[in-house]
Design a protein around this motif. Structure first.
Motif, PDB file in Angstrom:
ATOM      1  N   TRP A  53      -0.098   0.439 -14.394  1.00 28.55           N
ATOM      2  CA  TRP A  53       0.826   1.118 -15.305  1.00 28.55           C
ATOM      3  C   TRP A  53       2.242   0.855 -14.803  1.00 28.55           C
ATOM      4  N   ILE A  54       3.169   0.782 -15.739  1.00 32.69           N
ATOM      5  CA  ILE A  54       4.584   0.537 -15.435  1.00 32.69           C
ATOM      6  C   ILE A  54       5.386   1.698 -16.018  1.00 32.69           C
ATOM      7  N   ARG A  55       6.354   2.182 -15.258  1.00 30.85           N
ATOM      8  CA  ARG A  55       7.154   3.305 -15.741  1.00 30.85           C
ATOM      9  C   ARG A  55       7.837   2.935 -17.060  1.00 30.85           C
ATOM     10  N   SER A  56       7.961   3.903 -17.935  1.00 32.29           N
ATOM     11  CA  SER A  56       8.396   3.657 -19.319  1.00 32.29           C
ATOM     12  C   SER A  56       9.759   3.003 -19.438  1.00 32.29           C
ATOM     13  N   ASP A  57      10.702   3.352 -18.563  1.00 30.18           N
ATOM     14  CA  ASP A  57      12.040   2.774 -18.689  1.00 30.18           C
ATOM     15  C   ASP A  57      12.146   1.374 -18.090  1.00 30.18           C
ATOM     16  N   ARG A  70      12.789   2.622  -5.442  1.00 29.42           N
ATOM     17  CA  ARG A  70      12.470   3.085  -6.801  1.00 29.42           C
ATOM     18  C   ARG A  70      11.071   2.631  -7.191  1.00 29.42           C
ATOM     19  N   HIS A  71      10.248   3.596  -7.579  1.00 28.51           N
ATOM     20  CA  HIS A  71       8.854   3.308  -7.939  1.00 28.51           C
ATOM     21  C   HIS A  71       8.792   2.787  -9.380  1.00 28.51           C
ATOM     22  N   LEU A  72       8.266   1.586  -9.554  1.00 27.20           N
ATOM     23  CA  LEU A  72       8.193   0.962 -10.880  1.00 27.20           C
ATOM     24  C   LEU A  72       6.823   1.115 -11.524  1.00 27.20           C
ATOM     25  N   GLY A  73       5.805   1.475 -10.740  1.00 21.44           N
ATOM     26  CA  GLY A  73       4.466   1.633 -11.284  1.00 21.44           C
ATOM     27  C   GLY A  73       3.428   1.393 -10.202  1.00 21.44           C
ATOM     28  N   ASN A  74       2.180   1.349 -10.626  1.00 18.21           N
ATOM     29  CA  ASN A  74       1.056   1.123  -9.722  1.00 18.21           C
ATOM     30  C   ASN A  74       0.228  -0.054 -10.221  1.00 18.21           C
ATOM     31  N   ILE A  75      -0.410  -0.745  -9.299  1.00 21.58           N
ATOM     32  CA  ILE A  75      -1.415  -1.737  -9.663  1.00 21.58           C
ATOM     33  C   ILE A  75      -2.528  -1.648  -8.633  1.00 21.58           C
ATOM     34  N   SER A  76      -3.759  -1.770  -9.088  1.00 26.61           N
ATOM     35  CA  SER A  76      -4.923  -1.605  -8.220  1.00 26.61           C
ATOM     36  C   SER A  76      -5.937  -2.700  -8.495  1.00 26.61           C
ATOM     37  N   VAL A  77      -6.680  -3.028  -7.440  1.00 28.10           N
ATOM     38  CA  VAL A  77      -7.826  -3.933  -7.550  1.00 28.10           C
ATOM     39  C   VAL A  77      -8.988  -3.225  -6.873  1.00 28.10           C
ATOM     40  N   TRP A  78     -10.125  -3.154  -7.543  1.00 22.84           N
ATOM     41  CA  TRP A  78     -11.292  -2.545  -6.915  1.00 22.84           C
ATOM     42  C   TRP A  78     -12.551  -3.291  -7.348  1.00 22.84           C
ATOM     43  N   PHE A  79     -13.565  -3.151  -6.514  1.00 24.05           N
ATOM     44  CA  PHE A  79     -14.844  -3.804  -6.782  1.00 24.05           C
ATOM     45  C   PHE A  79     -15.639  -2.991  -7.797  1.00 24.05           C
ATOM     46  N   ILE A  80     -16.194  -3.686  -8.784  1.00 24.26           N
ATOM     47  CA  ILE A  80     -17.191  -3.086  -9.662  1.00 24.26           C
ATOM     48  C   ILE A  80     -18.564  -3.409  -9.086  1.00 24.26           C
ATOM     49  N   SER A  81     -18.713  -4.656  -8.633  1.00 20.65           N
ATOM     50  CA  SER A  81     -19.949  -5.107  -7.999  1.00 20.65           C
ATOM     51  C   SER A  81     -19.604  -6.087  -6.890  1.00 20.65           C
ATOM     52  N   ARG A  82     -19.890  -5.691  -5.665  1.00 22.89           N
ATOM     53  CA  ARG A  82     -19.668  -6.603  -4.551  1.00 22.89           C
ATOM     54  C   ARG A  82     -20.663  -7.756  -4.601  1.00 22.89           C
ATOM     55  N   PRO A  96       0.833  -1.203   0.000  1.00 25.83           N
ATOM     56  CA  PRO A  96       0.000   0.000   0.000  1.00 25.83           C
ATOM     57  C   PRO A  96       0.872   1.259   0.000  1.00 25.83           C
ATOM     58  N   PHE A  97       0.312   2.326  -0.534  1.00 32.30           N
ATOM     59  CA  PHE A  97       1.025   3.604  -0.557  1.00 32.30           C
ATOM     60  C   PHE A  97       1.127   4.195   0.835  1.00 32.30           C
ATOM     61  N   GLU A  98       2.225   4.940   1.045  1.00 33.62           N
ATOM     62  CA  GLU A  98       2.461   5.685   2.277  1.00 33.62           C
ATOM     63  C   GLU A  98       2.692   7.145   1.891  1.00 33.62           C
ATOM     64  N   ARG A  99       2.444   8.043   2.820  1.00 33.24           N
ATOM     65  CA  ARG A  99       2.610   9.480   2.526  1.00 33.24           C
ATOM     66  C   ARG A  99       3.989   9.798   1.962  1.00 33.24           C
ATOM     67  N   ARG A 100       5.001   9.139   2.455  1.00 33.35           N
ATOM     68  CA  ARG A 100       6.380   9.425   2.033  1.00 33.35           C
ATOM     69  C   ARG A 100       6.670   8.984   0.595  1.00 33.35           C
ATOM     70  N   ASP A 101       5.717   8.328  -0.071  1.00 35.86           N
ATOM     71  CA  ASP A 101       5.928   7.835  -1.438  1.00 35.86           C
ATOM     72  C   ASP A 101       5.736   8.901  -2.509  1.00 35.86           C
ATOM     73  N   TYR A 126      -7.969  -0.958  -3.728  1.00 35.68           N
ATOM     74  CA  TYR A 126      -6.703  -1.355  -3.129  1.00 35.68           C
ATOM     75  C   TYR A 126      -5.579  -1.057  -4.117  1.00 35.68           C
ATOM     76  N   ASP A 127      -4.934   0.088  -3.911  1.00 37.79           N
ATOM     77  CA  ASP A 127      -3.837   0.525  -4.766  1.00 37.79           C
ATOM     78  C   ASP A 127      -2.523   0.064  -4.143  1.00 37.79           C
ATOM     79  N   LEU A 128      -1.649  -0.465  -4.983  1.00 41.73           N
ATOM     80  CA  LEU A 128      -0.359  -0.954  -4.513  1.00 41.73           C
ATOM     81  C   LEU A 128       0.766  -0.304  -5.311  1.00 41.73           C
ATOM     82  N   ALA A 129       1.785   0.159  -4.593  1.00 40.79           N
ATOM     83  CA  ALA A 129       3.002   0.632  -5.230  1.00 40.79           C
ATOM     84  C   ALA A 129       3.801  -0.599  -5.654  1.00 40.79           C
TER      85      ALA A 129
END
Length: 196
Positions: free
Chosen positions: A105-109, A83-95, A18-23, A71-74
């Motif tokens: 998304w993944i950083r371009s390099d 080093r941040h490589l990107g983000n991945i998230s899982v969320w409910f469309i319908s519980r 999970p993300f933290e403020r310092r990220d 649920y967003d994950l660094a």
């Protein structure tokens, strides 16, 4: 309400947490390094993306996690977890129908190294084993071949096209919809540790 343990998860090469403020600085650096590519597909990736955008995203991410909305994950490498490589998230469309969406998304390099596939495979573990979804989907802008390759490698089924679904830089983009059912996952080679 289904909740998710905020413990970090690992794969062979990655740390997902999970993300933290310092990220915010690491997130901002990764977004800025990838803006020409991200801006083609994602409405939030505007060319003036700055520190306040990164801080707002992290605040909203932390709130959504706490409320069980998303649920967003660094994505970080085990060898260099700063080093941040990107983000991945899982969320409910319908519980009620146990359906969720995965976005990434993944950083371009760092693209072309299987990071998106490896992170999405772990997100499928979260979706099916921890959130107990019946169905997981991906929505991918038409023309975004890198993201389509992730879906193909993991065994998602292309189910159709949502016409002019999202407006990016003043242009409406069509999106393909890719789905995977819980019972299909075990027949698609998406076992943890499988090569990407």
């Amino acid at each position: 309400m289904e909740s998710l343990d905020p413990t970090a998860r690992t794969t062979d090469r990655l740390l997902l947490r999970p993300f933290e403020r310092r990220d915010s600085a690491a997130l901002l650096e990764a977004v800025r390094a990838s803006l020409p590519e991200l801006a083609q597909w994602l409405p939030w990736a505007h060319l003036r993306y700055g520190r306040s955008d990164a801080q707002s995203y992290i605040r909203e991410s932390m709130r959504s996690w706490k409320e069980g909305k998303a649920y967003d994950l660094a994505i970080r490498g085990l060898e260099d977890p700063r080093r941040h490589l990107g983000n991945i998230s899982v969320w409910f469309i319908s519980r009620s129908f146990k359906t969720g969406e995965i976005g990434y998304w993944i950083r371009s390099d760092e693209t072309g190294k299987g990071i998106g596939t490896e992170a999405t495979r772990k997100a499928l573990d979260i979706a099916f084993n921890e959130l107990h979804l019946h169905r997981a989907i991906l929505r991918i802008a038409i023309g975004n071949r890198a993201s389509e390759r992730v879906a193909e490698k993991l065994g998602f089924v292309r189910e159709g096209v949502l016409r002019e679904e999202i407006k990016v830089r003043g242009e409406w983009l069509d999106h393909s919809v890719w789905g995977m059912l819980e019972h299909e996952r075990h027949h698609t080679g998406t076992r943890p540790g499988a090569e990407a």
